[in-house]
Design an enzyme around this catalytic site. Structure first.
Site, PDB file in Angstrom:
ATOM      1  N   LYS A 145      -4.041  -8.172 -14.769  1.00 29.52           N
ATOM      2  CA  LYS A 145      -5.200  -8.043 -13.904  1.00 29.52           C
ATOM      3  C   LYS A 145      -6.102  -6.894 -14.323  1.00 29.52           C
ATOM      4  O   LYS A 145      -5.626  -5.785 -14.571  1.00 29.52           O
ATOM      5  CB  LYS A 145      -4.699  -7.814 -12.464  1.00 29.52           C
ATOM      6  CG  LYS A 145      -5.771  -7.978 -11.437  1.00 29.52           C
ATOM      7  CD  LYS A 145      -5.231  -7.918 -10.027  1.00 29.52           C
ATOM      8  CE  LYS A 145      -6.391  -7.962  -9.054  1.00 29.52           C
ATOM      9  NZ  LYS A 145      -6.057  -7.609  -7.707  1.00 29.52           N
ATOM     10  N   LYS A 184      -9.965  -1.522 -11.422  1.00 26.87           N
ATOM     11  CA  LYS A 184     -10.928  -0.436 -11.661  1.00 26.87           C
ATOM     12  C   LYS A 184     -10.245   0.880 -11.991  1.00 26.87           C
ATOM     13  O   LYS A 184     -10.814   1.714 -12.675  1.00 26.87           O
ATOM     14  CB  LYS A 184     -11.911  -0.291 -10.498  1.00 26.87           C
ATOM     15  CG  LYS A 184     -11.324  -0.153  -9.141  1.00 26.87           C
ATOM     16  CD  LYS A 184     -12.443  -0.277  -8.086  1.00 26.87           C
ATOM     17  CE  LYS A 184     -11.865  -0.610  -6.725  1.00 26.87           C
ATOM     18  NZ  LYS A 184     -12.830  -1.182  -5.820  1.00 26.87           N
ATOM     19  N   LYS A 216       0.839  -1.213   0.000  1.00 31.59           N
ATOM     20  CA  LYS A 216       0.000   0.000   0.000  1.00 31.59           C
ATOM     21  C   LYS A 216       0.864   1.249   0.000  1.00 31.59           C
ATOM     22  O   LYS A 216       0.583   2.213  -0.712  1.00 31.59           O
ATOM     23  CB  LYS A 216      -0.919   0.017   1.229  1.00 31.59           C
ATOM     24  CG  LYS A 216      -2.043  -0.972   1.145  1.00 31.59           C
ATOM     25  CD  LYS A 216      -3.371  -0.270   0.964  1.00 31.59           C
ATOM     26  CE  LYS A 216      -4.396  -1.270   0.475  1.00 31.59           C
ATOM     27  NZ  LYS A 216      -5.721  -1.121   0.997  1.00 31.59           N
TER      28      LYS A 216
END
Ligand code: TRP
Length: 331
Positions: free
Chosen positions: A192, A195, A113
């Site tokens: 992958k 979004k 992250k």
């Protein structure tokens, strides 16, 4: 009946085909076999979106429409909104005092992250502890998640075991349920569909948008003419055909694969065929979504009712936690 819990961060207002194949499809199946809890992790979304809260309400409604449109049934599934259950954050606090700080600091998910630009806040650090509380509050047995979330479920497991060893049997030990489906690639051929990667087909895309996206899809880059032998293996067009074709499409899909490998069919023809298959798959989803879009009060009440039910569960768990820790004084 064993209990399942899983959830999504409301960082977008719609799901894409990769979300469907990777998790929604499985949830629809599992709702018949398990007492299923599905929730929207708006507190977790804050770890990356604390300065973008204006979209959250719209995104939460969009995810609810997504769940209902793919066939999650409010009679079988308890839907809830994380931030409305203060017992979860309270349970998270009790778990946090048992949690080794260096263990959390070493989590690869945290590093990922930070690498992808998230701010290094205490809230982000706390992510796995809150997630463990999500899982343990409804006393879930199974947690269906993607591979990237497995370490978080394992953390929830370890902290549940530690709690039970210290204070007695309060939590069932949850287990991750990792779908065996391969990840759906993006329309650009990237490994992958994401979004925010600009390579997704959304469940909310119109027929025309789906056609346009499919016609622009990455196929075999070495194939210039329809008469060149093409690569079927790893070709996103065929991966999608395998994933979304129904039983009755199987024969035609096999035929197209054979023709493609021999240079007997053009990309355009196969893509047109794929667009038709995807639109057939999406049509009932679009229809159901439109029905629910026309009844916003119903959608809100499904979420509110589920949240009420979950709050009772979480209250029960919180009381047990306090009792086990001998914190039920002055009550
Ligand atoms: N971390 C999950 C994700 O990013 C969302 C989530 C939060 C979750 N709490 C959970 C998933 C508990 C399963 C169980 O997708």
């Amino acid at each position: 009946m064993k209990r399942i819990l899983t959830g999504d961060r409301p960082t977008s207002d719609s799901f894409h085909l990769g979300n469907y194949i990777g998790s929604l499809k499985n949830r629809v199946k599992l709702q018949d076999e398990y007492d299923t809890f599905v929730f929207i992790a708006d507190l977790h979304a804050l770890t990356t979106h604390f300065d973008k809260t204006e979209d959250l309400e719209k995104n939460i409604r969009g995810l609810m429409l997504g769940y209902l449109s793919v066939g999650l049934d409010p009679k079988k599934v308890t839907f809830f909104l994380q931030s409305k259950i203060s017992e979860i954050t309270e349970i998270a606090y009790y778990l946090s005092v048992l949690t080794s700080r260096p263990l959390i600091a070493r989590q690869p998910a945290l590093k990922d992250k930070l690498d992808s630009g998230a701010q290094d806040t205490v809230g982000l650090f706390y992510y796995p502890i809150l997630m463990a509380a999500d899982i343990l509050s409804p006393r879930a047995n199974l947690v269906p998640v993607g591979k990237d979330q497995k370490s978080h479920v394992e953390f929830a497991r370890d902290i549940a075991i530690k709690f039970n060893n210290l204070f007695g049997q309060v939590f069932p030990i949850p287990e991750p349920l990792i779908g065996e489906v391969p990840t759906l690639p993006g329309i650009d051929g990237q490994a992958k569909m994401g979004k925010s990667s600009g390579n997704a087909i959304f469940l909310t895309d119109s027929q025309e948008e789906v056609e346009k996206k499919v016609m622009s899809m990455y196929t075999d880059p070495n194939r210039i003419h329809a008469t060149d032998p093409g690569r079927v293996e790893g070709n996103p067009v065929f991966i999608y055909l395998d994933a979304f074709g129904t039983e009755s499409d199987k024969l035609q899909v096999a035929k197209h694969k054979d023709q493609y490998a021999k240079g007997q069919v053009g990309d355009i023809e196969v893509k047109k065929y794929l667009a038709g298959i995807l639109n057939n798959f999406l049509d009932p989803i679009r229809q159901k979504r439109a029905e629910y879009e026309g009844k916003p009060e119903l959608v809100d009440s499904i979420l509110k009712e589920g949240t009420r039910k979950m709050r009772e569960e979480a209250q029960k768990t919180l009381n047990e936690v306090k009792k086990a820790m001998k914190l039920d004084y002055f009550e």
